[in-house]
Design a protein around this motif. Structure first.
Motif, PDB file in Angstrom:
ATOM      1  N   ALA A  45       2.795   1.004  -2.341  1.00 45.98           N
ATOM      2  CA  ALA A  45       4.185   1.470  -2.487  1.00 45.98           C
ATOM      3  C   ALA A  45       4.838   0.073  -3.211  1.00 45.98           C
ATOM      4  O   ALA A  45       5.826   0.587  -4.125  1.00 45.98           O
ATOM      5  CB  ALA A  45       4.889   1.295  -1.284  1.00 45.98           C
ATOM      6  N   GLU A  46       4.253  -1.362  -3.291  1.00 45.38           N
ATOM      7  CA  GLU A  46       4.883  -2.160  -4.028  1.00 45.38           C
ATOM      8  C   GLU A  46       4.738  -1.947  -5.564  1.00 45.38           C
ATOM      9  O   GLU A  46       5.721  -2.526  -6.168  1.00 45.38           O
ATOM     10  CB  GLU A  46       4.354  -3.606  -3.659  1.00 45.38           C
ATOM     11  N   VAL A  48       5.374   1.129  -6.980  1.00 41.16           N
ATOM     12  CA  VAL A  48       6.620   1.755  -7.176  1.00 41.16           C
ATOM     13  C   VAL A  48       7.958   1.008  -7.054  1.00 41.16           C
ATOM     14  O   VAL A  48       8.739   1.118  -8.099  1.00 41.16           O
ATOM     15  CB  VAL A  48       6.542   3.048  -6.285  1.00 41.16           C
ATOM     16  N   LEU A  49       7.817   0.126  -6.083  1.00 39.94           N
ATOM     17  CA  LEU A  49       9.276  -0.608  -5.932  1.00 39.94           C
ATOM     18  C   LEU A  49       9.135  -1.705  -7.069  1.00 39.94           C
ATOM     19  O   LEU A  49      10.434  -1.764  -7.529  1.00 39.94           O
ATOM     20  CB  LEU A  49       8.951  -1.401  -4.714  1.00 39.94           C
ATOM     21  N   GLN A  75       3.158   6.572  -1.282  1.00 40.72           N
ATOM     22  CA  GLN A  75       4.164   5.755  -1.659  1.00 40.72           C
ATOM     23  C   GLN A  75       5.588   5.844  -1.589  1.00 40.72           C
ATOM     24  O   GLN A  75       6.236   5.181  -1.288  1.00 40.72           O
ATOM     25  CB  GLN A  75       3.721   5.308  -3.211  1.00 40.72           C
ATOM     26  N   PHE A  76       5.936   7.152  -1.845  1.00 43.57           N
ATOM     27  CA  PHE A  76       7.245   7.568  -1.755  1.00 43.57           C
ATOM     28  C   PHE A  76       7.916   8.075  -0.381  1.00 43.57           C
ATOM     29  O   PHE A  76       8.719   8.311  -0.352  1.00 43.57           O
ATOM     30  CB  PHE A  76       7.486   8.924  -2.868  1.00 43.57           C
ATOM     31  N   SER A  78       6.711   6.351   2.281  1.00 45.94           N
ATOM     32  CA  SER A  78       6.414   4.893   3.091  1.00 45.94           C
ATOM     33  C   SER A  78       7.531   4.549   3.776  1.00 45.94           C
ATOM     34  O   SER A  78       8.748   4.617   2.882  1.00 45.94           O
ATOM     35  CB  SER A  78       5.693   4.047   2.226  1.00 45.94           C
ATOM     36  N   ARG A  80       8.637   1.272   4.014  1.00 46.73           N
ATOM     37  CA  ARG A  80       8.919   0.330   2.881  1.00 46.73           C
ATOM     38  C   ARG A  80       9.797   0.980   1.614  1.00 46.73           C
ATOM     39  O   ARG A  80      10.941   0.374   1.183  1.00 46.73           O
ATOM     40  CB  ARG A  80       7.781  -0.468   2.265  1.00 46.73           C
ATOM     41  N   TYR A  81       9.318   2.098   1.118  1.00 50.70           N
ATOM     42  CA  TYR A  81      10.013   2.527   0.077  1.00 50.70           C
ATOM     43  C   TYR A  81      11.272   3.088   0.480  1.00 50.70           C
ATOM     44  O   TYR A  81      12.195   3.098   0.007  1.00 50.70           O
ATOM     45  CB  TYR A  81       9.330   3.678  -0.429  1.00 50.70           C
ATOM     46  N   ARG A  84      13.661   0.365   1.122  1.00 49.87           N
ATOM     47  CA  ARG A  84      14.193  -0.294  -0.158  1.00 49.87           C
ATOM     48  C   ARG A  84      15.344   0.643  -0.790  1.00 49.87           C
ATOM     49  O   ARG A  84      16.201  -0.008  -1.370  1.00 49.87           O
ATOM     50  CB  ARG A  84      12.903  -0.464  -1.410  1.00 49.87           C
TER      51      ARG A  84
END
Length: 179
Positions: A45-46, A48-49, A75-76, A78, A80-81, A84
């Motif tokens: 994911a990071e 993508v961020l 990733q999308f 997650s 975290r995503y 954010r």
């Protein structure tokens, strides 16, 4: 201005000598401009961020009504995503699982990238390192944004399309024949 702030994004995999690398593109849906991107040896994911931060930096840090559309990749989806996007005031939009048509804009850009750089006549791969691929991608993104003609934009490059659009909005120029 919210109508114009829709980002589409996705990941694609590229072979390199030491295994796979992954590329994430953030595309501004209105102009087809690639406004953020990231190359990495992983697809966490990071990455993508990082690409989203590049997009925010290139477009200014806050846009009311920003919607980020993606597929249903891990990733999308997650935490975290999602956190954010909430922090920056963006709304996630996720297509249905296994349906590439739901994220057609991002899939199309991935296809251009693969056809024009990765497998294209000017290809310089397979790349030895992530940094080599990143440098090649930088050149391709610059070309895509400033020289590649897009039928959707009246056969103009994204940068030229945006310049004409904003010139009309400020009353400096008249836009004729654009979709």
């Amino acid at each position: 201005m919210g109508l114009y702030w829709r980002f589409a994004h996705d990941l694609t995999c590229v072979a390199r000598w030491a295994g796979a690398a992954y590329v994430c593109f953030i595309i501004h849906a209105f102009s087809r401009m690639i406004v953020g991107w990231r190359v990495a040896s992983h697809m966490r994911a990071e990455m993508v961020l990082d690409a989203i931060e590049m997009a925010r930096w290139s477009r200014g840090h806050h846009h009311d009504g920003l919607r980020c559309h993606s597929d249903a990749g891990s990733q999308f989806t997650s935490i975290r995503y999602g956190e954010r996007l909430a922090e920056i005031g963006a709304t996630p939009s996720i297509g249905t699982v296994g349906d590439s048509y739901d994220n057609a804009l991002a899939e199309t850009v991935n296809g251009y990238y693969k056809a024009e750089l990765v497998r294209g006549p000017a290809r310089s791969g397979p790349w030895k390192t992530v940094e080599d691929l990143e440098l090649a991608t930088l050149g391709w993104v610059q070309w895509h944004n400033t020289q590649r003609l897009h039928a959707y934009l009246g056969d103009t490059p994204p940068a030229e399309f945006e310049n004409a659009f904003y010139a009309v909005r400020t009353g400096r120029e008249r836009l004729v024949g654009m979709k």
